[in-house]
Scaffold this active site. Structure first.
Site, PDB file in Angstrom:
ATOM      1  N   TRP A 152       0.874  -1.183   0.000  1.00  0.00           N
ATOM      2  CA  TRP A 152       0.000   0.000   0.000  1.00  0.00           C
ATOM      3  C   TRP A 152       0.910   1.232   0.000  1.00  0.00           C
ATOM      4  O   TRP A 152       1.803   1.328   0.854  1.00  0.00           O
ATOM      5  CB  TRP A 152      -0.855  -0.050   1.269  1.00  0.00           C
ATOM      6  CG  TRP A 152      -1.779   1.104   1.490  1.00  0.00           C
ATOM      7  CD1 TRP A 152      -2.644   1.649   0.582  1.00  0.00           C
ATOM      8  CD2 TRP A 152      -1.965   1.834   2.706  1.00  0.00           C
ATOM      9  NE1 TRP A 152      -3.350   2.668   1.166  1.00  0.00           N
ATOM     10  CE2 TRP A 152      -2.951   2.801   2.467  1.00  0.00           C
ATOM     11  CE3 TRP A 152      -1.388   1.764   3.980  1.00  0.00           C
ATOM     12  CZ2 TRP A 152      -3.380   3.695   3.445  1.00  0.00           C
ATOM     13  CZ3 TRP A 152      -1.817   2.645   4.949  1.00  0.00           C
ATOM     14  CH2 TRP A 152      -2.802   3.594   4.692  1.00  0.00           C
ATOM     15  N   ASP A 233      -0.348  -5.234   9.512  1.00  0.00           N
ATOM     16  CA  ASP A 233      -1.396  -4.300   9.135  1.00  0.00           C
ATOM     17  C   ASP A 233      -2.581  -5.143   8.683  1.00  0.00           C
ATOM     18  O   ASP A 233      -2.487  -5.886   7.705  1.00  0.00           O
ATOM     19  CB  ASP A 233      -0.898  -3.391   7.993  1.00  0.00           C
ATOM     20  CG  ASP A 233      -1.943  -2.348   7.606  1.00  0.00           C
ATOM     21  OD1 ASP A 233      -3.038  -2.328   8.214  1.00  0.00           O
ATOM     22  OD2 ASP A 233      -1.658  -1.539   6.693  1.00  0.00           O
ATOM     23  N   LYS A 269     -13.018  -0.814   6.153  1.00  0.00           N
ATOM     24  CA  LYS A 269     -13.534  -1.695   5.092  1.00  0.00           C
ATOM     25  C   LYS A 269     -14.563  -2.681   5.630  1.00  0.00           C
ATOM     26  O   LYS A 269     -15.645  -2.805   5.098  1.00  0.00           O
ATOM     27  CB  LYS A 269     -12.409  -2.478   4.449  1.00  0.00           C
ATOM     28  CG  LYS A 269     -11.105  -1.744   4.356  1.00  0.00           C
ATOM     29  CD  LYS A 269     -11.039  -0.832   3.159  1.00  0.00           C
ATOM     30  CE  LYS A 269      -9.786   0.010   3.257  1.00  0.00           C
ATOM     31  NZ  LYS A 269      -9.416   0.631   2.031  1.00  0.00           N
TER      32      LYS A 269
HETATM   33  N1  KET Z   1      -3.620  -0.524   5.397  1.00  0.00           N
HETATM   34  C1  KET Z   1      -3.847  -0.951   4.150  1.00  0.00           C
HETATM   35  C2  KET Z   1      -3.093  -2.122   3.664  1.00  0.00           C
HETATM   36  C3  KET Z   1      -4.776  -0.279   3.346  1.00  0.00           C
HETATM   37  O1  KET Z   1      -4.988  -0.734   2.127  1.00  0.00           O
HETATM   38  C4  KET Z   1      -5.460   0.845   3.831  1.00  0.00           C
HETATM   39  C5  KET Z   1      -6.382   1.595   2.974  1.00  0.00           C
HETATM   40  C6  KET Z   1      -5.204   1.234   5.147  1.00  0.00           C
HETATM   41  C7  KET Z   1      -4.263   0.545   5.907  1.00  0.00           C
HETATM   42  C8  KET Z   1      -5.833   2.411   5.800  1.00  0.00           C
HETATM   43  O2  KET Z   1      -7.158   2.441   5.859  1.00  0.00           O
HETATM   44  P1  KET Z   1      -7.920   3.380   6.924  1.00  0.00           P
HETATM   45  O3  KET Z   1      -9.002   4.021   6.149  1.00  0.00           O
HETATM   46  O4  KET Z   1      -6.955   4.356   7.451  1.00  0.00           O
HETATM   47  O5  KET Z   1      -8.395   2.432   7.967  1.00  0.00           O
HETATM   48  N2  KET Z   1      -6.381   1.512   1.711  1.00  0.00           N
HETATM   49  C9  KET Z   1      -7.293   2.133   0.742  1.00  0.00           C
HETATM   50  C10 KET Z   1      -7.616   3.574   1.001  1.00  0.00           C
HETATM   51  C11 KET Z   1      -6.430   4.472   1.154  1.00  0.00           C
HETATM   52  O6  KET Z   1      -5.496   4.430   0.358  1.00  0.00           O
HETATM   53  O7  KET Z   1      -6.462   5.259   2.134  1.00  0.00           O
HETATM   54  C12 KET Z   1      -6.738   1.892  -0.662  1.00  0.00           C
HETATM   55  O8  KET Z   1      -5.668   1.297  -0.801  1.00  0.00           O
HETATM   56  O9  KET Z   1      -7.408   2.273  -1.638  1.00  0.00           O
END
Ligand code: KET
Length: 434
Positions: A152, A233, A269
């Site tokens: 990511w 993560d 998610k």
């Molecule tokens: N870790 C991973 C691996 C991840 O894909 C995301 C979010 C997050 C943490 C953080 O999510 P949060 O909303 O802070 O709980 N990924 C998606 C959104 C982004 O980039 O913020 C994405 O990859 O599209």
């Protein structure tokens, strides 16, 4: 006369002040667009009626609309008008954190019973990673973090801004479109003893490729043998298999092997609480005393940054997980087998995504694509790491108004019955001569 002079002086100093002030931000260049959230910005700015957003990993129903889970709606109904809006403690909602730990460590976890886990509510998964990175930097300032290739994109920003040196380890093999297990194991072996390793607990982003249970066991063994610290993560618990319990498998293997570990959890998610920013950072310690100390330090890191986390999302989560019936409904809404219950197909998060994988692959095969698209259905979780090149992605955007990250990642959560044919056709057009 004196007043005239002082007036002139003050006038001159204010001119100087104005000149000085106007140059304050002159050296600031516009920041590069975020590789993921920048895609959403570009999508929103496109007036085309055909446009499709498969960029950000946010779940959509089959009409392309955001989804609020029924368990969340019900929790909101129960909360409405009852809760006060006081500050939470620095470590957040104790009840929410308790329930969140059970999901990862297990309902009957000995570590929870023994109070060996230092845990605080975090600003979703991003905030949990960042808090940990700052904690790592504060107490192990000379340490480095090993990050999988690819990962990511924000992981790199997070550990960079926390001033932790980054190294990478092999993960994905572009040739096989699967795990590069041998190279991964070599990298673990070759890293200096006592390094930090960032691992995706399940539904690896962006590749959709997870180690098998056997491979996890070997990874765990090798990380232990080298005295590395595993940091997980877990942003997609429930999205790999449809079952949060099964998706905690990697964590449970590491726990059984006696690791001390760190863990970021997110409800963005799997509860669809994206904008509520609710998650949890936990660190498994040697004993209760250490856990108390670690928690107090995590709180001290949080205090000057944001003081304490927001209350509403935490209340939704604790209301759902603290009520047997609502928790059951949540599990149904995340899981994949819609035949076992009567929740609408749209709300079965993992199930709809798996259906769209099959549909996208079948559409491409029907169009006579000369390429293999097996990986679309082999990969798991929210994303398909398609193998499209940045140039092919640019063509999809310029010619077909299809928006995705330039690494070729397709957010399957944005693919619908309505757009899958259009998407397949466009992908076929830009890849058929490759
Ligand atoms: N870790 C991973 C691996 C991840 O894909 C995301 C979010 C997050 C943490 C953080 O999510 P949060 O909303 O802070 O709980 N990924 C998606 C959104 C982004 O980039 O913020 C994405 O990859 O599209």
């Amino acid at each position: 006369m004196r007043s005239l002079i002082s007036e002139r002086v003050s006038c001159r100093s204010s001119v100087l002040g104005a000149r000085w002030m106007s140059s304050w931000w002159r050296n600031v260049e516009p920041a590069a667009k975020d590789p993921i959230l920048g895609v959403t910005e570009a999508f929103l700015a496109d007036p085309s009626p055909d446009k499709v957003n498969v960029g950000v990993g946010a779940y959509r129903d089959d009409n392309g609309k955001p989804v609020v889970l029924e368990c969340v709606r019900e929790a909101e109904r129960r909360i409405a008008g009852t809760a006060n809006m006081e500050y939470l403690p620095m470590g957040g909602s104790v009840k929410m954190v308790e329930e969140t730990l059970k999901l990862a460590y297990g309902d009957n976890s000995e570590f929870i019973k023994d109070k060996r886990i230092a845990a605080v509510q975090s600003l979703s998964g991003t905030g949990a990673c960042r808090l940990f990175a700052d904690f790592q930097n504060r107490f192990h300032p000379d340490s480095q973090i090993y990050i999988p290739v690819p990962t990511w994109s924000n992981h790199h920003n997070i550990w960079r801004d926390a001033h932790v040196t980054q190294r990478t380890f092999h993960y994905y093999h572009p040739g096989t479109k699967g795990l590069d297990f041998a190279a991964l194991m070599d990298d673990i072996k070759n890293a200096p003893n006592g390094s930090f390793f960032l691992l995706h607990a399940c539904a690896h982003n962006p590749t959709g490729v997870d180690p098998s249970e056997e491979q996890w066991k070997e990874i765990s063994y090798q990380i232990k043998a080298k005295g590395h610290f595993p940091f997980f993560d877990m942003a997609y618990q429930g999205f790999a298999s449809g079952d949060p319990e099964r998706d905690a498998k990697a964590i449970r293997i590491f726990l059984k092997d006696g690791h001390l570990l760190g863990l970021a959890q997110s409800y963005a998610k799997n509860m669809g609480l994206y904008g509520q920013r609710v998650g949890c950072l936990s660190v498994l310690c040697e004993d209760e005393k250490q856990a108390v100390a670690v928690k107090s330090q995590l709180q001290q890191l949080a205090r000057p940054m944001y003081s304490n986390p927001p209350v509403h999302g935490a209340l939704i989560v604790s209301t759902i997980l603290g009520d047997a019936e609502l928790k059951k409904l949540w599990l149904k809404e995340v899981q994949m087998s819609k035949h076992e219950h009567n929740v609408s197909a749209n709300a079965c998060l993992a199930d709809r995504i798996i259906g769209m994988r099959t549909a996208l692959r079948e559409n491409l095969e029907k169009l006579g694509s000369p390429l293999s698209w097996k990986h679309i259905t082999n990969q798991i979780g929210m994303f398909c790491y398609s193998g499209l090149t940045p140039e092919q992605v640019d063509r999809l955007t310029d010619e077909y108004h299809i928006y995705m990250t330039r690494n070729g990642r397709i957010s399957m959560a944005g693919v619908t019955t309505g757009n899958v044919g259009y998407l397949a056709n466009a992908i076929h057009e830009v890849t058929k001569s490759a």
